[in-house]
Design a protein around this motif. Structure first.
Motif, PDB file in Angstrom:
ATOM      1  N   MET A 254       0.837  -1.194   0.000  1.00  0.00           N
ATOM      2  CA  MET A 254       0.000   0.000   0.000  1.00  0.00           C
ATOM      3  C   MET A 254       0.877   1.251   0.000  1.00  0.00           C
ATOM      4  SD  MET A 254      -2.511   1.466   3.035  1.00  0.00           S
ATOM      5  CE  MET A 254      -3.199  -0.126   3.399  1.00  0.00           C
ATOM      6  N   ARG A 255       0.590   2.178  -0.916  1.00  0.00           N
ATOM      7  CA  ARG A 255       1.290   3.466  -0.894  1.00  0.00           C
ATOM      8  C   ARG A 255       0.370   4.520  -0.277  1.00  0.00           C
ATOM      9  NH1 ARG A 255       3.376   7.147  -6.065  1.00  0.00           N
ATOM     10  NH2 ARG A 255       2.980   9.148  -4.999  1.00  0.00           N
ATOM     11  N   VAL A 256       0.902   5.245   0.691  1.00  0.00           N
ATOM     12  CA  VAL A 256       0.165   6.294   1.402  1.00  0.00           C
ATOM     13  C   VAL A 256       0.934   7.597   1.253  1.00  0.00           C
ATOM     14  CG1 VAL A 256      -0.643   7.100   3.654  1.00  0.00           C
ATOM     15  CG2 VAL A 256      -0.780   4.665   3.074  1.00  0.00           C
ATOM     16  N   ASP A 257       0.248   8.644   0.812  1.00  0.00           N
ATOM     17  CA  ASP A 257       0.869   9.959   0.690  1.00  0.00           C
ATOM     18  C   ASP A 257       0.320  10.886   1.774  1.00  0.00           C
ATOM     19  OD1 ASP A 257       1.651   8.676  -1.709  1.00  0.00           O
ATOM     20  OD2 ASP A 257       1.917  10.624  -2.683  1.00  0.00           O
ATOM     21  N   LEU A 258       1.216  11.348   2.653  1.00  0.00           N
ATOM     22  CA  LEU A 258       0.860  12.278   3.719  1.00  0.00           C
ATOM     23  C   LEU A 258       1.075  13.707   3.236  1.00  0.00           C
ATOM     24  CD1 LEU A 258       2.587  10.522   6.768  1.00  0.00           C
ATOM     25  CD2 LEU A 258       0.262  10.187   5.897  1.00  0.00           C
ATOM     26  N   LEU A 259       0.081  14.548   3.416  1.00  0.00           N
ATOM     27  CA  LEU A 259       0.134  15.934   2.953  1.00  0.00           C
ATOM     28  C   LEU A 259       0.096  16.853   4.167  1.00  0.00           C
ATOM     29  CD1 LEU A 259      -2.559  15.617   0.121  1.00  0.00           C
ATOM     30  CD2 LEU A 259      -0.151  15.000   0.050  1.00  0.00           C
ATOM     31  N   THR A 260       1.085  17.734   4.274  1.00  0.00           N
ATOM     32  CA  THR A 260       1.237  18.527   5.491  1.00  0.00           C
ATOM     33  C   THR A 260       1.938  19.847   5.205  1.00  0.00           C
ATOM     34  OG1 THR A 260       2.311  18.552   7.678  1.00  0.00           O
ATOM     35  CG2 THR A 260       3.396  17.270   5.980  1.00  0.00           C
ATOM     36  N   ARG A 261       1.615  20.855   5.966  1.00  0.00           N
ATOM     37  CA  ARG A 261       2.397  22.087   5.877  1.00  0.00           C
ATOM     38  C   ARG A 261       3.766  21.879   6.523  1.00  0.00           C
ATOM     39  NH1 ARG A 261       1.714  27.982   8.904  1.00  0.00           N
ATOM     40  NH2 ARG A 261       3.560  28.874   7.954  1.00  0.00           N
ATOM     41  N   GLU A 262       3.778  21.323   7.725  1.00  0.00           N
ATOM     42  CA  GLU A 262       5.013  21.218   8.510  1.00  0.00           C
ATOM     43  C   GLU A 262       5.651  19.839   8.374  1.00  0.00           C
ATOM     44  OE1 GLU A 262       4.469  22.352  12.602  1.00  0.00           O
ATOM     45  OE2 GLU A 262       2.738  23.587  12.085  1.00  0.00           O
TER      46      GLU A 262
ATOM     47  N   VAL B 210       4.824  17.864  14.538  1.00  0.00           N
ATOM     48  CA  VAL B 210       5.397  16.768  15.328  1.00  0.00           C
ATOM     49  C   VAL B 210       4.662  15.470  15.015  1.00  0.00           C
ATOM     50  CG1 VAL B 210       5.743  15.872  17.659  1.00  0.00           C
ATOM     51  CG2 VAL B 210       6.176  18.294  17.174  1.00  0.00           C
ATOM     52  N   HIS B 211       3.336  15.556  14.954  1.00  0.00           N
ATOM     53  CA  HIS B 211       2.511  14.379  14.693  1.00  0.00           C
ATOM     54  C   HIS B 211       2.867  13.735  13.351  1.00  0.00           C
ATOM     55  CE1 HIS B 211      -1.293  12.003  14.673  1.00  0.00           C
ATOM     56  NE2 HIS B 211      -1.180  12.172  13.368  1.00  0.00           N
ATOM     57  N   VAL B 212       2.943  14.533  12.297  1.00  0.00           N
ATOM     58  CA  VAL B 212       3.211  13.971  10.972  1.00  0.00           C
ATOM     59  C   VAL B 212       4.611  13.369  10.906  1.00  0.00           C
ATOM     60  CG1 VAL B 212       3.371  14.465   8.503  1.00  0.00           C
ATOM     61  CG2 VAL B 212       1.593  15.559   9.870  1.00  0.00           C
ATOM     62  N   ALA B 213       5.582  14.028  11.525  1.00  0.00           N
ATOM     63  CA  ALA B 213       6.945  13.494  11.529  1.00  0.00           C
ATOM     64  C   ALA B 213       6.982  12.118  12.192  1.00  0.00           C
ATOM     65  CB  ALA B 213       7.888  14.458  12.235  1.00  0.00           C
ATOM     66  N   GLU B 214       6.338  11.988  13.346  1.00  0.00           N
ATOM     67  CA  GLU B 214       6.346  10.717  14.067  1.00  0.00           C
ATOM     68  C   GLU B 214       5.487   9.666  13.361  1.00  0.00           C
ATOM     69  OE1 GLU B 214       8.309  10.051  16.409  1.00  0.00           O
ATOM     70  OE2 GLU B 214       8.885  11.979  17.279  1.00  0.00           O
ATOM     71  N   LEU B 215       4.325  10.096  12.850  1.00  0.00           N
ATOM     72  CA  LEU B 215       3.441   9.156  12.169  1.00  0.00           C
ATOM     73  C   LEU B 215       4.104   8.587  10.920  1.00  0.00           C
ATOM     74  CD1 LEU B 215       0.611   7.849  12.002  1.00  0.00           C
ATOM     75  CD2 LEU B 215      -0.084   9.811  10.588  1.00  0.00           C
ATOM     76  N   SER B 216       4.751   9.443  10.141  1.00  0.00           N
ATOM     77  CA  SER B 216       5.411   8.957   8.924  1.00  0.00           C
ATOM     78  C   SER B 216       6.479   7.932   9.258  1.00  0.00           C
ATOM     79  CB  SER B 216       6.015  10.126   8.134  1.00  0.00           C
ATOM     80  OG  SER B 216       7.066  10.753   8.855  1.00  0.00           O
ATOM     81  N   ALA B 217       7.188   8.137  10.352  1.00  0.00           N
ATOM     82  CA  ALA B 217       8.252   7.205  10.743  1.00  0.00           C
ATOM     83  C   ALA B 217       7.678   5.844  11.126  1.00  0.00           C
ATOM     84  CB  ALA B 217       9.062   7.786  11.895  1.00  0.00           C
ATOM     85  N   VAL B 218       6.606   5.849  11.911  1.00  0.00           N
ATOM     86  CA  VAL B 218       6.058   4.574  12.390  1.00  0.00           C
ATOM     87  C   VAL B 218       5.310   3.833  11.278  1.00  0.00           C
ATOM     88  CG1 VAL B 218       3.817   5.392  13.238  1.00  0.00           C
ATOM     89  CG2 VAL B 218       4.962   3.521  14.416  1.00  0.00           C
TER      90      VAL B 218
ATOM     91  N   ARG C  16       6.220   3.654   8.159  1.00  0.00           N
ATOM     92  CA  ARG C  16       7.121   3.118   7.134  1.00  0.00           C
ATOM     93  C   ARG C  16       7.307   1.613   7.234  1.00  0.00           C
ATOM     94  NH1 ARG C  16       9.394   7.280   4.290  1.00  0.00           N
ATOM     95  NH2 ARG C  16       9.367   9.316   5.345  1.00  0.00           N
ATOM     96  N   SER C  17       7.046   1.040   8.414  1.00  0.00           N
ATOM     97  CA  SER C  17       7.161  -0.408   8.542  1.00  0.00           C
ATOM     98  C   SER C  17       5.893  -1.123   8.060  1.00  0.00           C
ATOM     99  CB  SER C  17       7.441  -0.796   9.997  1.00  0.00           C
ATOM    100  OG  SER C  17       6.368  -0.390  10.840  1.00  0.00           O
ATOM    101  N   HIS C  18       4.853  -0.333   7.708  1.00  0.00           N
ATOM    102  CA  HIS C  18       3.584  -0.918   7.273  1.00  0.00           C
ATOM    103  C   HIS C  18       3.252  -0.605   5.818  1.00  0.00           C
ATOM    104  CE1 HIS C  18       2.437  -1.847  11.453  1.00  0.00           C
ATOM    105  NE2 HIS C  18       2.893  -0.641  11.765  1.00  0.00           N
ATOM    106  N   ALA C  19       3.802   0.461   5.267  1.00  0.00           N
ATOM    107  CA  ALA C  19       3.381   0.926   3.949  1.00  0.00           C
ATOM    108  C   ALA C  19       4.519   1.696   3.277  1.00  0.00           C
ATOM    109  CB  ALA C  19       2.137   1.815   4.077  1.00  0.00           C
ATOM    110  N   ASP C  20       4.334   1.931   1.976  1.00  0.00           N
ATOM    111  CA  ASP C  20       5.219   2.815   1.218  1.00  0.00           C
ATOM    112  C   ASP C  20       4.735   4.237   1.475  1.00  0.00           C
ATOM    113  OD1 ASP C  20       6.705   4.249  -0.612  1.00  0.00           O
ATOM    114  OD2 ASP C  20       5.783   3.346  -2.389  1.00  0.00           O
TER     115      ASP C  20
END
Length: 404
Positions: A1-9, A20-28, A30-34
């Motif tokens: 599954m590819r997931v694209d996160l869209l964020t200002r920060e 902070v949320h997006v930075a941490e969420l994207s890291a966690v 990565r072990s589940h999705a592209d």
């Protein structure tokens, strides 16, 4: 599954909890999705693979800030081609998620970190652009395949603000905290931390109340500065307060800090954004963390302070009561709020007195404060670890894709 996160920060340009949320969420995730990240503030040096930074169009540089933001959103909408799902964060990127969903025929998940109808003071910052930001958010929420609320309180706010949204599409997934990064230092690290704290003008030998947040009306700083007049004279007030929304609110807070400083010692304001290691050292040197917000969907800063082992005195509004267990991990300050979207207390004097009383009761009883701090650390370990938040977010993604 590819997931694209869209964020200002996105690092290194992070100004608040959503970043902070997006930075941490994207890291966690990565072990589940592209995972791909699309963010503002231009290309990143040494960025992780899959991170794309966009620059606002020069042609809109002199326009209302909302139009410039929409310019970036259009580029983002084109940039998510090939994804299976788009996930936007805050109104800054909601339009990009909505348009990307329509353009590429993929589901759109929105994370609700705040709501424009409940932040009317944003009109001071955006002028007529506030009508545009409100339109973009409403359009995205009403069309999204799923909405993730960062607290039960936020979920209730969403359904009140946007009654046409199907409640079944609104899911609660709390914010998380990095338990290793936000940990009280010990040994040599603690000694280095003391030097950092002294260098910032704070005496680690004195009891201290600490605030961390942006200078914006929702954070309730004017009420805290009034309440601080009732703190015992030996107590320091440490204000990590910067990134003001507008010059007007910056001037108001600066004047109030200056006036308070004339009447008592130990008022320390730190306006620059500190490196995490320095902020951890500063938190560890203080006695009580305070969150006097009049609008706070959850408050990542509360989780960070609790992870370092501080009790939190917070307003009983929004998602704060879902984080702070009153009498166990801190104290909740009751508030009756005006029903006009501003969040202002109906009785400001009573709110100030109640806030002061809660702060005094903990900062003068360091043993009780320490006990609550230990309980606060246990609570975030048990309920707010990022691994669990990642799993819950993936469950929302899977449900949305299966429902298409």
């Amino acid at each position: 599954m590819r997931v694209d996160l869209l964020t200002r920060e996105f690092p290194p340009f992070v100004y608040g909890g959503a970043g902070v949320h997006v930075a941490e969420l994207s890291a966690v995730l990565r072990s589940h999705a592209d995972v791909r990240v699309h963010c503002f503030d231009g290309p990143r040096d040494d960025a992780l693979p899959g991170v794309t930074g966009y620059t606002a169009p020069e042609e809109l540089a002199a326009a209302n800030p909302a139009l410039s933001i929409f310019g970036v959103d259009l580029e983002m909408a084109a940039g998510v081609a090939g994804t299976d799902l788009v996930h936007s964060h805050t109104w800054y990127a909601n339009l990009a998620g909505h348009l990307g969903s329509l353009l590429h025929g993929v589901p759109h998940v929105v994370s609700a970190h705040s709501l424009e109808p409940l932040r009317p003071w944003k009109a001071e910052q955006l002028g007529g652009g506030y009508a545009l930001s409100s339109w973009a958010e409403r359009t995205a929420y009403e069309s999204a395949d799923a909405i993730i609320a960062v607290s039960g309180g936020m979920r209730a706010d969403i359904l009140r603000a946007y009654p046409s949204v199907d409640p079944a599409r609104v899911h609660v997934v709390h914010n998380g905290v990095d338990l290793e990064a936000w940990r009280r230092p010990s040994g040599a690290a603690a000694r280095v931390g003391d030097d950092v704290v002294r260098g910032l003008g704070v005496d680690p030998g004195r009891p201290s109340v600490i605030f961390v947040g942006r200078v914006t009306r929702q954070k309730g700083l004017p009420y805290l500065l009034r309440a601080a007049e009732q703190l015992p004279p030996e107590v320091q007030l440490v204000l990590c307060a910067g990134s003001p929304d507008t010059p007007q609110v910056a001037a108001e807070v600066a004047a109030a800090v200056a006036e308070l400083s004339l009447r008592r010692s130990g008022v320390v304001q730190i306006e620059e954004m500190l490196p995490r290691e320095s902020l951890v050292a500063l938190l560890a040197a203080c006695t009580v963390f305070v969150c006097p917000s009049v609008y706070e969907p959850l408050g990542i800063v509360n989780l960070e302070a609790m992870a370092v082992g501080l009790p939190v005195v917070g307003t009983a509004t929004g998602g704060i009561p879902e984080v702070v267990v009153d009498g166990v991990t801190g104290l909740l300050v009751p508030i009756d709020q005006v029903d006009d979207g501003s969040g202002a207390p109906t009785d400001p004097d009573r709110f100030v007195d109640d806030l002061a009383a809660a702060l005094v009761s903990l900062v003068t009883d360091t043993e009780r404060a320490a006990e609550m701090g230990h309980a606060a650390r246990r609570r975030v370990e048990e309920h707010f670890a990022w691994a669990a938040i990642g799993e819950r977010t993936m469950a929302v993604y899977r449900a949305v894709l299966e429902g298409r």
